[in-house]
Write an enzyme that holds these catalytic residues in place. Structure first.
Site, PDB file in Angstrom:
ATOM      1  N   GLY A  30      17.734  -3.091 -12.596  1.00 28.59           N
ATOM      2  CA  GLY A  30      18.964  -2.803 -13.340  1.00 28.59           C
ATOM      3  C   GLY A  30      19.152  -3.698 -14.544  1.00 28.59           C
ATOM      4  CG  LEU A  32      18.606   0.094 -16.436  1.00 27.16           C
ATOM      5  CD1 LEU A  32      18.651   1.620 -16.289  1.00 27.16           C
ATOM      6  CD2 LEU A  32      17.319  -0.447 -15.829  1.00 27.16           C
ATOM      7  N   GLY A  35      13.472  -1.913 -23.040  1.00 25.35           N
ATOM      8  CA  GLY A  35      12.178  -2.026 -22.352  1.00 25.35           C
ATOM      9  C   GLY A  35      12.118  -1.056 -21.184  1.00 25.35           C
ATOM     10  CG  HIS A  36      14.647  -1.699 -17.776  1.00 21.65           C
ATOM     11  ND1 HIS A  36      15.568  -2.629 -18.178  1.00 21.65           N
ATOM     12  CD2 HIS A  36      13.981  -2.261 -16.731  1.00 21.65           C
ATOM     13  CE1 HIS A  36      15.472  -3.715 -17.422  1.00 21.65           C
ATOM     14  NE2 HIS A  36      14.511  -3.519 -16.526  1.00 21.65           N
ATOM     15  CD  GLN A  60      11.637  -8.431  -6.888  1.00 15.97           C
ATOM     16  OE1 GLN A  60      11.424  -7.326  -6.395  1.00 15.97           O
ATOM     17  NE2 GLN A  60      11.446  -8.661  -8.181  1.00 15.97           N
ATOM     18  CE  LYS A 155       9.427 -10.086 -20.515  1.00 15.21           C
ATOM     19  NZ  LYS A 155       9.717 -10.668 -19.234  1.00 15.21           N
ATOM     20  CB  SER A 191      13.569 -10.384 -20.228  1.00  9.62           C
ATOM     21  OG  SER A 191      13.995 -10.907 -18.987  1.00  9.62           O
TER      22      SER A 191
END
Ligand code: AMP
Length: 284
Positions: A30, A32, A35-36, A60, A155, A191
């Site tokens: 999310g 977003l 890039g997404h 993670q 990325k 990012s």
């Protein structure tokens, strides 16, 4: 269409499969950005149906990382997806994904553990267990969505290489589609974590792309010795930068390179204050 449960996704997927439609999956956490969006556009173009997952995956994150303060902007994410022609935004809760959520440890969850050789370096070195969490959640998403194609950004190239290996080793019937890094005009790779950067931090963050672009220019001018190429980086670093790694590795299996060639990727990670940023560039 915003969906929160696995059952709802499965129902839709069943319908689509019956109709012989192809499915693309874009896994995200999310917040977003463009890039997404580039991954989403690729999927919408290539596949009959596109599912974007929005899930800040707790397993993670390592202890002490930014799980709690990671940006969550579901409403805006949904809007962006709707505008891009996404069919399902799948935003499960942690309890939906991990019903035994009180016990998120190796003892109480079946994990996918990628090979040590792929995770004992680069980001895996400081983020112990991170790629176990990534592989496990991506595998779960594959089982839930059953996509034909899954889209991942270069990325996070170590992640991409590890997921490719997982798909190959486990014969998972999904084709991984790599997507190029989207950057700001300044060179800074987009990012979700850039939101943590102050204006001044953002200027300092340009060191990452500047170092990589300069190394590539030197390589294009015929310099292949990794020590010589590494040396060129230091003039871009100041006391604000805490360099974690700058490494030259094979694009397929992450083996270290002493001499750069067309199959070499240069990986960099550095911290500015508490914000950890990563970037990479292929020398081909
Ligand atoms: P994240 O939400 O950070 O987990 O990222 C979800 C997907 O988007 C991953 O496959 C990332 O590699 C990809 N991604 C993130 N930032 C970029 C970018 N600047 N360019 C291309 N892909 C990206």
């Amino acid at each position: 269409m915003l969906v929160h449960t696995i059952a709802e996704v499965r129902e839709k997927v069943k319908e689509w499969k019956k109709q012989g439609l192809t499915i693309g999956l874009v896994p995200t956490m999310g917040a977003l950005h463009s890039g997404h969006l580039s991954l989403i556009k690729k999927s919408v173009e290539k596949c009959d149906k596109t599912v974007v997952s929005v899930f800040v995956n707790p397993i993670q994150f390592c202890p002490g990382e930014d799980l709690d303060k990671y940006p969550r902007t579901l409403e805006a994410d949904e809007q962006l997806c709707n505008g891009a022609g996404v069919d399902i935004v799948f935003a499960p809760s942690p309890a939906e994904m991990y019903p035994d959520a009180q016990m998120l440890s190796n003892d109480f969850l079946t994990y996918i553990i990628p090979p040590f050789f792929y995770v004992n370096k680069l980001c895996g070195k400081s983020r112990v267990g991170h790629f176990d969490g990534v592989c496990t959640v991506v595998n779960k998403l594959f089982n839930i969505v059953q996509p034909d194609y899954a889209f991942f950004g270069e990325k996070d190239r170590q992640q991409l290489i590890i997921l490719r290996k997982m798909v190959k080793d486990l014969n998972i019937p999904v084709e991984i589609i790599p997507c190029p890094i989207v950057r700001e005009e300044s060179g800074l790779a987009l990012s979700s974590r850039n939101k943590y950067l102050s204006e001044n931090d953002k200027i300092n963050a340009l060191a990452l792309s500047k170092i990589l672009f300069n190394i590539k220019a030197c390589y294009n001018n015929g310099i292949t010795d990794v020590d010589a190429l590494t040396e060129t980086a230091y003039s871009y670093l100041n006391t604000c930068h805490n360099l974690e790694y700058l490494e030259f590795r094979d694009a397929d299996n992450l083996e270290e390179k002493q001499t750069a060639d067309n199959n070499t990727v240069v990986f960099i990670a550095l911290k500015i204050g508490n914000v950890r940023l990563i970037d990479n560039i292929a020398l081909s």
